[in-house]
Design an enzyme around this catalytic site. Structure first.
Site, PDB file in Angstrom:
ATOM      1  N   SER A  66       0.833  -1.214   0.000  1.00 45.90           N
ATOM      2  CA  SER A  66       0.000   0.000   0.000  1.00 45.90           C
ATOM      3  C   SER A  66       0.865   1.260   0.000  1.00 45.90           C
ATOM      4  O   SER A  66       2.018   1.235   0.444  1.00 45.90           O
ATOM      5  CB  SER A  66      -0.889   0.035   1.244  1.00 45.90           C
TER       6      SER A  66
HETATM    7  N1  SAH Z   1      -0.165  -5.140   4.277  1.00 41.79           N
HETATM    8  C1  SAH Z   1       0.506  -5.393   3.017  1.00 41.79           C
HETATM    9  C2  SAH Z   1      -0.410  -5.114   1.838  1.00 41.79           C
HETATM   10  C3  SAH Z   1      -0.675  -6.357   1.150  1.00 41.79           C
HETATM   11  S1  SAH Z   1      -1.868  -6.350  -0.147  1.00 41.79           S
HETATM   12  C4  SAH Z   1       1.842  -4.682   2.908  1.00 41.79           C
HETATM   13  O1  SAH Z   1       2.192  -3.887   3.781  1.00 41.79           O
HETATM   14  O2  SAH Z   1       2.566  -4.935   1.955  1.00 41.79           O
HETATM   15  C5  SAH Z   1      -3.064  -7.455   0.545  1.00 41.79           C
HETATM   16  C6  SAH Z   1      -2.623  -8.850   0.857  1.00 41.79           C
HETATM   17  O3  SAH Z   1      -3.764  -9.558   1.342  1.00 41.79           O
HETATM   18  C7  SAH Z   1      -2.086  -9.654  -0.308  1.00 41.79           C
HETATM   19  O4  SAH Z   1      -0.810 -10.109  -0.005  1.00 41.79           O
HETATM   20  C8  SAH Z   1      -3.075 -10.822  -0.437  1.00 41.79           C
HETATM   21  O5  SAH Z   1      -2.465 -12.036  -0.825  1.00 41.79           O
HETATM   22  C9  SAH Z   1      -3.630 -10.916   0.968  1.00 41.79           C
HETATM   23  N2  SAH Z   1      -4.919 -11.591   1.131  1.00 41.79           N
HETATM   24  C10 SAH Z   1      -6.015 -11.550   0.338  1.00 41.79           C
HETATM   25  N3  SAH Z   1      -7.004 -12.318   0.856  1.00 41.79           N
HETATM   26  C11 SAH Z   1      -6.523 -12.866   2.004  1.00 41.79           C
HETATM   27  C12 SAH Z   1      -7.047 -13.747   2.996  1.00 41.79           C
HETATM   28  N4  SAH Z   1      -8.270 -14.249   2.928  1.00 41.79           N
HETATM   29  N5  SAH Z   1      -6.250 -14.084   4.036  1.00 41.79           N
HETATM   30  C13 SAH Z   1      -4.988 -13.606   4.144  1.00 41.79           C
HETATM   31  N6  SAH Z   1      -4.436 -12.772   3.226  1.00 41.79           N
HETATM   32  C14 SAH Z   1      -5.187 -12.396   2.179  1.00 41.79           C
END
Ligand code: SAH
Length: 218
Positions: A66
């Protein structure tokens, strides 16, 4: 002698990012934490030079880290305190978890659930390199929360859900707060507070990758 890329500290870039965020009303506490976390250790190596720009970057598997202002806002809404136990859904790069860890301190604990195995590895490795010992990344479907360590003081969902997954509400302490983006194409960030009843406050329009899972999108 020119500095080798991996040895660069990016301090100047980080200071500029924090200055930019301070003009957007981010709290001192969150700014201080973001001055500490080495964001360039959480992006793909070929994107290091963009690590301190205020926009999202790809991290592989169609996912993104993000934008810094979004991480800052979400941390501010949660009003994180030293020593808290926090659940994050979507570890991705591990950066957001590191910022939370920095704010809650060594006595605090972050558990982050990630559904893509490669990103569990990527985030764990990044967190280790950056020196965060109080973050544990777990492979699983975050829409089910993480009952083993519940209840949580705060929950931070970093992907967009169709609605608040019931297990997350159950695993939030009474008096606890959760931030969660809701919606498929048009998404809004909500602050959810668990009091005698559940209070949901809409904060702003956002754009996140989808939460995929049992109580997420399919
Ligand atoms: N917090 C992260 C942003 C990641 S983007 C950072 O600082 O980089 C969102 C993430 O959520 C992705 O990696 C995706 O694989 C994950 N995601 C999506 N659905 C999910 C679920 N049901 N359980 C765990 N992770 C999930």
């Amino acid at each position: 002698m020119p500095e080798r890329e991996e040895e660069r500290g990016y301090e100047e870039e980080r200071r500029r990012m924090v200055e930019h965020l301070s003009r957007h009303g981010v709290s001192e506490e969150v700014l201080e934490a973001m001055m500490q976390v080495e964001r360039h250790l959480f992006v793909l190596p070929n994107l290091s030079d963009q690590a301190y720009e205020d926009y999202p970057l790809p991290i592989g598997e169609g996912q993104t880290i993000s934008a810094p202002h979004m991480v800052a806002m979400m941390c501010d809404y949660l009003e994180l305190k030293k020593g808290e136990k926090v659940l994050e859904i979507g570890a991705g790069s591990g950066y957001h978890a590191a910022v939370i860890a920095e704010i809650i301190g060594e006595k605090g604990q972050v558990y982050s659930v990630e559904r893509i195995p490669w990103l569990v590895e990527f985030s764990s490795e990044n967190l280790k390199r950056a020196g965060y010992k109080n973050v544990t990344v777990i492979l699983g479907d975050g829409t089910l929360g993480l009952p083993d360590h519940a209840p949580y003081d705060k929950i931070s969902v970093t992907c967009a859900a169709p609605d608040v997954p019931p297990p997350l509400l159950e695993q939030l302490k009474t008096g606890g707060k959760m931030v969660i983006p809701i919606g498929r194409y048009v998404q809004e960030l909500y602050l959810v507070e668990k009091k005698d009843r559940i209070e949901k406050e809409r904060k702003c329009d956002v754009l996140f990758v989808p939460l995929v899972g049992r109580y997420g999108f399919h």
